[in-house]
Structures are given as structure tokens and as C-alpha cells.
Write a protein that holds these residues in place. Structure first.
Motif, PDB file in Angstrom:
ATOM      1  N   SER A   1     -12.106 -11.466  -8.731  1.00 26.23           N
ATOM      2  CA  SER A   1     -12.646 -12.114  -7.546  1.00 26.23           C
ATOM      3  C   SER A   1     -14.138 -11.853  -7.485  1.00 26.23           C
ATOM      4  CB  SER A   1     -11.998 -11.567  -6.265  1.00 26.23           C
ATOM      5  OG  SER A   1     -10.612 -11.740  -6.272  1.00 26.23           O
ATOM      6  N   LEU A   2     -14.905 -12.846  -7.028  1.00 22.72           N
ATOM      7  CA  LEU A   2     -16.351 -12.697  -6.885  1.00 22.72           C
ATOM      8  C   LEU A   2     -16.789 -13.236  -5.537  1.00 22.72           C
ATOM      9  CD1 LEU A   2     -17.580 -14.094 -10.347  1.00 22.72           C
ATOM     10  CD2 LEU A   2     -17.440 -11.684  -9.698  1.00 22.72           C
ATOM     11  N   PHE A   3     -17.810 -12.587  -4.960  1.00 25.50           N
ATOM     12  CA  PHE A   3     -18.457 -13.120  -3.768  1.00 25.50           C
ATOM     13  C   PHE A   3     -19.872 -13.525  -4.149  1.00 25.50           C
ATOM     14  CE2 PHE A   3     -21.246 -12.123  -0.034  1.00 25.50           C
ATOM     15  CZ  PHE A   3     -20.925 -13.271   0.681  1.00 25.50           C
ATOM     16  N   ILE A   4     -20.169 -14.811  -3.999  1.00 22.43           N
ATOM     17  CA  ILE A   4     -21.468 -15.362  -4.363  1.00 22.43           C
ATOM     18  C   ILE A   4     -22.218 -15.737  -3.076  1.00 22.43           C
ATOM     19  CG2 ILE A   4     -22.656 -17.211  -5.597  1.00 22.43           C
ATOM     20  CD1 ILE A   4     -21.167 -15.233  -7.406  1.00 22.43           C
ATOM     21  N   TYR A   5     -23.458 -15.236  -2.952  1.00 27.03           N
ATOM     22  CA  TYR A   5     -24.236 -15.451  -1.733  1.00 27.03           C
ATOM     23  C   TYR A   5     -25.620 -15.948  -2.103  1.00 27.03           C
ATOM     24  CZ  TYR A   5     -26.526 -14.227   2.742  1.00 27.03           C
ATOM     25  OH  TYR A   5     -27.232 -14.248   3.926  1.00 27.03           O
ATOM     26  N   GLU A   6     -25.942 -17.155  -1.668  1.00 22.89           N
ATOM     27  CA  GLU A   6     -27.243 -17.735  -1.961  1.00 22.89           C
ATOM     28  C   GLU A   6     -28.012 -17.980  -0.667  1.00 22.89           C
ATOM     29  OE1 GLU A   6     -26.813 -21.189  -4.443  1.00 22.89           O
ATOM     30  OE2 GLU A   6     -26.439 -19.944  -6.207  1.00 22.89           O
ATOM     31  N   THR A   7     -29.329 -17.753  -0.729  1.00 23.37           N
ATOM     32  CA  THR A   7     -30.163 -17.900   0.462  1.00 23.37           C
ATOM     33  C   THR A   7     -31.457 -18.612   0.120  1.00 23.37           C
ATOM     34  OG1 THR A   7     -31.079 -15.687   0.041  1.00 23.37           O
ATOM     35  CG2 THR A   7     -29.259 -15.832   1.601  1.00 23.37           C
ATOM     36  N   LYS A   8     -32.106 -19.118   1.160  1.00 22.05           N
ATOM     37  CA  LYS A   8     -33.358 -19.833   1.001  1.00 22.05           C
ATOM     38  C   LYS A   8     -34.326 -19.355   2.072  1.00 22.05           C
ATOM     39  CE  LYS A   8     -35.317 -23.378  -1.235  1.00 22.05           C
ATOM     40  NZ  LYS A   8     -35.434 -23.437  -2.706  1.00 22.05           N
ATOM     41  N   GLY A   9     -35.589 -19.136   1.681  1.00 17.55           N
ATOM     42  CA  GLY A   9     -36.600 -18.723   2.641  1.00 17.55           C
ATOM     43  C   GLY A   9     -37.570 -17.746   2.017  1.00 17.55           C
ATOM     44  N   CYS A  10     -38.628 -17.417   2.744  1.00 12.09           N
ATOM     45  CA  CYS A  10     -39.629 -16.492   2.221  1.00 12.09           C
ATOM     46  C   CYS A  10     -38.998 -15.142   1.889  1.00 12.09           C
ATOM     47  CB  CYS A  10     -40.747 -16.307   3.255  1.00 12.09           C
ATOM     48  SG  CYS A  10     -41.776 -17.776   3.483  1.00 12.09           S
ATOM     49  N   GLY A  11     -39.184 -14.707   0.658  1.00  9.90           N
ATOM     50  CA  GLY A  11     -38.620 -13.433   0.218  1.00  9.90           C
ATOM     51  C   GLY A  11     -37.136 -13.471  -0.039  1.00  9.90           C
ATOM     52  N   ALA A  12     -36.507 -14.650   0.068  1.00 11.58           N
ATOM     53  CA  ALA A  12     -35.045 -14.706  -0.032  1.00 11.58           C
ATOM     54  C   ALA A  12     -34.561 -15.927  -0.788  1.00 11.58           C
ATOM     55  CB  ALA A  12     -34.437 -14.687   1.367  1.00 11.58           C
TER      56      ALA A  12
ATOM     57  N   GLN B   1     -22.082  -3.444  -8.131  1.00 11.82           N
ATOM     58  CA  GLN B   1     -23.456  -3.370  -7.639  1.00 11.82           C
ATOM     59  C   GLN B   1     -23.909  -4.710  -7.071  1.00 11.82           C
ATOM     60  OE1 GLN B   1     -25.668  -2.045 -11.029  1.00 11.82           O
ATOM     61  NE2 GLN B   1     -24.908   0.062 -10.923  1.00 11.82           N
ATOM     62  N   LEU B   2     -23.531  -5.802  -7.725  1.00 13.26           N
ATOM     63  CA  LEU B   2     -23.884  -7.123  -7.223  1.00 13.26           C
ATOM     64  C   LEU B   2     -23.237  -7.373  -5.860  1.00 13.26           C
ATOM     65  CD1 LEU B   2     -25.126  -9.941  -7.508  1.00 13.26           C
ATOM     66  CD2 LEU B   2     -23.049 -10.634  -8.739  1.00 13.26           C
ATOM     67  N   GLU B   3     -21.982  -6.990  -5.728  1.00 16.25           N
ATOM     68  CA  GLU B   3     -21.317  -7.197  -4.444  1.00 16.25           C
ATOM     69  C   GLU B   3     -21.988  -6.385  -3.340  1.00 16.25           C
ATOM     70  OE1 GLU B   3     -16.878  -6.816  -2.480  1.00 16.25           O
ATOM     71  OE2 GLU B   3     -17.219  -7.912  -4.331  1.00 16.25           O
ATOM     72  N   LYS B   4     -22.374  -5.159  -3.638  1.00 15.68           N
ATOM     73  CA  LYS B   4     -23.082  -4.338  -2.652  1.00 15.68           C
ATOM     74  C   LYS B   4     -24.419  -4.970  -2.287  1.00 15.68           C
ATOM     75  CE  LYS B   4     -21.010   0.101  -3.992  1.00 15.68           C
ATOM     76  NZ  LYS B   4     -21.271   1.445  -4.585  1.00 15.68           N
ATOM     77  N   PHE B   5     -25.123  -5.510  -3.299  1.00 17.44           N
ATOM     78  CA  PHE B   5     -26.405  -6.167  -3.062  1.00 17.44           C
ATOM     79  C   PHE B   5     -26.221  -7.370  -2.130  1.00 17.44           C
ATOM     80  CE2 PHE B   5     -29.414  -9.529  -4.374  1.00 17.44           C
ATOM     81  CZ  PHE B   5     -30.610  -8.896  -4.067  1.00 17.44           C
ATOM     82  N   ASN B   6     -25.186  -8.152  -2.378  1.00 17.35           N
ATOM     83  CA  ASN B   6     -24.931  -9.322  -1.548  1.00 17.35           C
ATOM     84  C   ASN B   6     -24.511  -8.940  -0.140  1.00 17.35           C
ATOM     85  OD1 ASN B   6     -25.602 -11.249  -3.460  1.00 17.35           O
ATOM     86  ND2 ASN B   6     -23.525 -11.420  -4.263  1.00 17.35           N
ATOM     87  N   ARG B   7     -23.643  -7.943  -0.023  1.00 15.67           N
ATOM     88  CA  ARG B   7     -23.198  -7.534   1.295  1.00 15.67           C
ATOM     89  C   ARG B   7     -24.356  -6.980   2.118  1.00 15.67           C
ATOM     90  NH1 ARG B   7     -18.389 -10.036   2.159  1.00 15.67           N
ATOM     91  NH2 ARG B   7     -17.056  -9.829   0.311  1.00 15.67           N
TER      92      ARG B   7
END
Length: 292
Positions: free
Chosen positions: A202-213, A282-288
Motif C-alpha cells: 500500500s502507498l500514500f501519495i500526496y501532491e501539493t502546489k504552491g510556494c515551497g510546496a 520514510q516517504l510516508e512519514k514525510f507525506n504525513r
């Protein structure tokens, strides 16, 4: 890590500001799902019809594809709990032929609508259900699972089958929703072992848009031979990319690219795939962390 319709879906995706998921999470919900009539035979020369198959899931099935109850089945979010859906049920379906440990099986993707489905969720009244059947030596329903965990659900990159090897196939399912500048995607890689749906990863993928993100994430999957084991290894890689900020951001930041990998192997004693992937953790922690 192993925690995890519509007309107009494609048009809505074009409005999404986060780019890479446009190509990945679309397909199953874009078109009218039903491709077979209930009275059609499931294969040439067979006396078994789709009505016969679906009657095993909907005991009071009518010829107009309506019913009032299902058999109890699992949800991907609550694997140990089985519940039936009741009420005025309507559904569409689409069949897929696939292999499981050398056996030819049939899976139906069923889009189900009923007031009693997934009560208390943002997608209340809807379910996306997978039902798998053996066709020989006799026709039998093996397993049923609701895989819907968000507003939109389908096959990742509109790719129904992922070939593990010459004997077995898997399915990569997504569920997603988005807000302004944010996209949330849950990805589940499933296969059928001994007649039951099981998860590979299972994977959680999180994408964002904006300054610094300006973050995008792209997962890919690869099967790798694993001599002596029942199923091959599965290598999972996620490419995380941060684009450099555009002019006008108060504190512009530079871009970078990172890769996170995990290797999943079949564990015969546990009857499932296992991994100790620190990188994907680590990626999941980064996204959370970015969520809050």
C-alpha cells in the motif's frame, strides 16, 4: 505500510492543478462501466451467464440489474469485518480474465450504488467491489472485497492487469480526491492467492502546489524473478520531485528529486508478501508530516 465514477471524471481531472496524477489516476470511472449484458454467457460455449455469477453475490438479483441485499463481504479498510449491503441496490459491472498461480479466473469490477453502502464516509452510497470466480471444474464465487476508500476509485493508469509472472497477475487500485492545490492518492497492489484477495503493498501519495510546496510523486512497480518461491519479488519505487519555486514567491526554494524504494517478497510461512522498507516508511512519514 500495508494499512490502505463516473462520467465527467476525466474532465474534472483536467482541472486539477497537480500534474502527474492526471495520467496515473483515471480510467475506470471515466466511461460507462457495464460492457456485458446480464444474460450474456461468460465465455463462448458456456451455459453460465453473468446473471448466474452475480446471483451468488446478490441472492435476490433481478434481470434489470437491481437487488436488495448482498452477501456479507470484506472492505479493504476493514479486512476482518464482513458486512452485507441492503436497500435498493443498483450496479454496473465489467469482467476481467486473469491468472492466479496458473489458474484462469474471472474477476468482476462492480460499481454498486445503495444508501446503505459505506455509510458515514465522503463517498456514502457508493462502493467499488471486486468479485473473483473460478470457472472450472465448477463455477464458484471465491472472494468479494470493497476496494473503495475515497471519492474516485479505479485501476492505476487505466491498467487492469499487472503481470507478476507467467502464472499470476496483480491489480493496482487507486482511490483519490483533491482540494485546491492538494491531491491525495491511496494505491493498493492486490492479487489473488488460494482464492482470496491479498495485498502486496500500500502507498500514500500526496501532491501539493504552491510556494515551497511544488511536490509531485510518481510510483512504479516491477516484478523480479525469485527462484524457489511461489511468487516473484515486487520492486516498488516512488519518484519524489520538488520543482523550483516560480518568481513571485517570497522565499523561493530550489528544486530536487529523490527516489524511495522497497522490495516485497513472498513469505510462505505467513502466506503473504512482506517487506521491511525503511525508505518507503520514510516517504510516508514525510507525506504525513506535510499534511499537518
Amino acid at each position: 505500510m500495508n494499512s490502505i465514477k463516473l462520467k465527467g471524471f476525466a474532465a474534472l481531472f483536467l482541472l486539477l492543478t497537480v500534474g502527474s496524477l492526471q495520467a496515473q489516476a483515471r480510467g475506470s470511472g471515466d466511461e460507462i462501466l457495464q460492457s456485458e449484458d446480464l444474460k450474456n454467457p461468460v465465455q463462448s460455449g458456456s451455459k453460465t451467464t453473468y446473471f448466474d455469477l452475480l446471483r451468488q453475490m446478490f441472492p435476490d438479483l433481478q434481470t434489470d440489474a437491481t437487488a436488495h441485499r448482498t452477501i456479507p463481504f470484506r472492505s479493504i479498510s476493514e479486512l476482518r469485518k464482513r458486512e452485507a449491503v441492503t436497500g435498493d441496490i443498483k450496479f454496473d459491472f465489467k469482467p476481467y480474465q486473469f491468472k492466479s498461480d496458473g489458474k484462469h479466473l474471472l474477476m468482476l469490477w462492480i460499481e454498486l450504488r445503495a444508501d446503505d453502502a459505506n455509510v458515514g464516509t465522503p463517498y456514502e452510497g457508493e462502493a467499488d467491489v471486486l468479485a473473483v470466480f473460478q470457472m472450472e471444474p465448477n463455477v464458484k464465487l471465491l472472494d468479494v472485497m470493497d476496494v473503495k476508500t475515497d471519492r474516485f476509485t479505479g485501476f492505476l493508469e487505466d491498467r487492469p492487469l499487472f503481470h507478476l509472472d507467467a502464472r499470476s497477475d496483480a491489480f493496482i487500485i487507486y482511490s483519490t480526491h483533491w482540494n485546491a492545490g492538494e491531491s491525495y492518492l491511496s494505491v493498493e497492489m492486490l492479487f489473488v492467492d488460494a482464492g482470496r484477495f491479498k495485498s502486496i503493498t500500500s502507498l500514500f501519495i500526496y501532491e501539493t502546489k504552491g510556494c515551497g510546496a511544488n511536490f509531485t510523486e510518481k510510483p512504479d512497480f516491477r516484478a523480479v524473478a525469485d527462484p524457489g518461491r511461489k511468487y516473484p519479488k515486487v520492486l516498488v519505487r516512488v519518484k519524489l520531485r520538488k520543482d523550483a519555486d516560480e518568481e513571485g514567491c517570497e522565499h523561493p526554494s530550489r528544486g530536487f528529486t529523490r527516489f524511495y524504494r522497497g522490495l516485497y517478497r513472498w513469505n510462505a510461512s505467513k502466506g503473504g508478501y512482506a517487506s521491511g522498507s525503511r525508505q518507503l516508511d520514510q516517504l510516508e512519514k514525510f507525506n504525513r508530516k506535510r499534511l499537518y
